[in-house]
Design an enzyme around this catalytic site. Structure first.
Site, short mmCIF file in Angstrom:
data_model
loop_
_atom_site.label_atom_id
_atom_site.label_comp_id
_atom_site.label_asym_id
_atom_site.label_seq_id
_atom_site.Cartn_x
_atom_site.Cartn_y
_atom_site.Cartn_z
CE LYS A 1 -1.21 2.44 2.90
NZ LYS A 1 -0.80 3.86 3.25
CB THR B 1 7.43 2.08 -0.90
OG1 THR B 1 6.40 3.02 -1.13
CG2 THR B 1 7.00 0.74 -1.36
#
Length: 409
Positions: free
Chosen positions: A183, A194
């Site tokens: 996500k 990330t």
């Protein structure tokens, strides 16, 4: 899935295979006032190996601090992911919530607390409500197993579509499967990974070797993307290897199939990283920036990220304006070796500037046509050495402002 689906979203989600030793469940903890599942629980087989890359932010969440310590054990039995509340900058109350979640999950699975991993994502500065977490966990423990797309959707916040991908490798004549969910949409300038990402494989991999491979894959994928130049307090990517495949164990690159597994892991991380960029908040263009001819690979990457993080470059692309002068500006401000009169800049394969000047008789028509598309290529040759790098970003539109101006409300 969001009503405002990113125009760069895939036409449909892929169908991922089952991974032996991995069971996903979801439930509603109601961390926010929304009618959707926001708690994910993944049960892992005994002796599952784990590796991870975590944010280098100096203001990390308690979940990041906890996972950093738990990774030293190299084993995992469970994963809990909360969406809607980052539980970051919440002091002792935030850590107490993590400890409560870990205690409940480890008791349920009958394992050590060091084998439970936790992530949270959402608003910063609001302690995770222990009562909601406890009620959500009791519910998720009793929930029916769910599919990969449901698990990917449950970890979303401002994302507009679930992000999932798969890859395979052949090890010792056996096909190894790798699945991943991620996500991320805003606050994306990873300094490790990330936002939140989870990779699962049925391979048997030594935890230290898995860490080595995940770190290498991250360097070429998650650490080469940016949406808005902001690094999250909660960035986490975890990889779990259940060992349920009958293929030989992997302990080093001397093992047969290790290179193939590394290639598959790198491919999976790249797929997931690109999906994050394609869902960049307000994005309408997916941009690849390739820098060659730099003093070194590291120098090339810093130059590429300077271009990718420039609001002026990103808004020019949003406006479909071939303003190559802004690229020159971004190269110059990177602080890396560069020579104005050696630069060459291209858009969509068309060289627009070379040797410190616009190309004589430059025809902007094909460049303008390229910029009207959704897939944009920018290439910069520094003209000094052999260093090269690629990074990926998106454009900057009014949509980004609209999303982030009222994020807490």
């Amino acid at each position: 899935m969001s009503d405002n689906l990113s125009p760069l979203a895939p036409s449909q989600s892929p169908i991922l295979p089952d991974i032996d030793g991995v069971t996903c469940r979801i439930a509603r903890a109601r961390y926010k006032e929304w009618d959707r599942c926001d708690l994910t629980f993944v049960e892992l087989a005994e002796n599952t190996a784990v590796a991870g890359v975590l944010t280098k932010s100096k203001c990390p969440s308690p979940e990041v601090e906890y996972c950093r310590e738990a990774l030293n054990g190299g084993k995992a039995r469970g994963l809990v992911v909360n969406a809607g509340n980052a539980n970051a900058f919440t002091g002792a109350r935030g850590m107490a919530a993590v400890e409560k979640i870990v205690s409940l999950a480890s008791t349920h699975l009958g394992c050590s607390e060091t084998e439970i991993f936790v992530s949270s994502t959402g608003v910063i500065g609001v302690p995770l409500p222990q009562d909601k977490a406890e009620a959500g966990l009791k519910s998720v423990f009793e929930a029916q197993p769910c599919g990969w797309e449901d698990a990917a959707a449950t970890i979303m916040t401002t994302d507009t579509f679930p992000k999932l991908a798969s890859a395979t490798a052949v090890v010792g004549g056996e096909t190894i499967h790798l699945n991943g969910i991620v996500k991320g949409s805003g606050m994306i300038a990873p300094d490790m990974a990330t936002m939140l990402g989870y990779i699962f494989t049925d391979a048997t991999v030594d935890a230290r070797f898995l860490q080595q491979m995940l770190s290498a894959a991250t360097a070429r994928s998650f650490n080469c993307i940016t949406v808005d130049s902001d690094t999250s307090t909660s960035d986490t990517v975890l990889a779990f290897a259940t060992g349920k495949n009958t293929a030989p164990a992997l302990t080093s690159f001397d093992d047969d199939g290790a290179d193939a597994f590394q290639a598959a892991l790198s491919d999976l991380c790249m797929q997931l990283a690109h999906l994050v960029v394609r869902d960049g908040e307000g994005a309408s263009k997916f941009i690849e920036i390739a820098v060659t001819g730099a003093d070194s690979d590291d120098s090339a990457k810093r130059i590429a990220l300077s271009i990718a993080n420039s609001p002026l470059v990103k808004t020019a692309i949003a406006g479909e304006d071939a303003n190559w002068g802004r690229v020159v500006m971004a190269v110059g401000k990177a602080g890396e070796p560069a020579d104005r009169d050696s630069l060459a800049i291209s858009f969509g394969g068309v060289t627009v500037a070379r040797d410190g000047l616009v190309v004589p008789d430059y025809d902007e028509a094909p460049v303008a046509a390229h910029l009207k598309g959704s897939e944009i290529d920018i290439a910069v040759d520094i003209g000094l050495g052999e260093g090269k790098a690629k990074v990926w970003t998106c454009d900057l539109t009014h949509g980004y402002i609209n999303i982030n101006a009222d994020y807490r409300s």
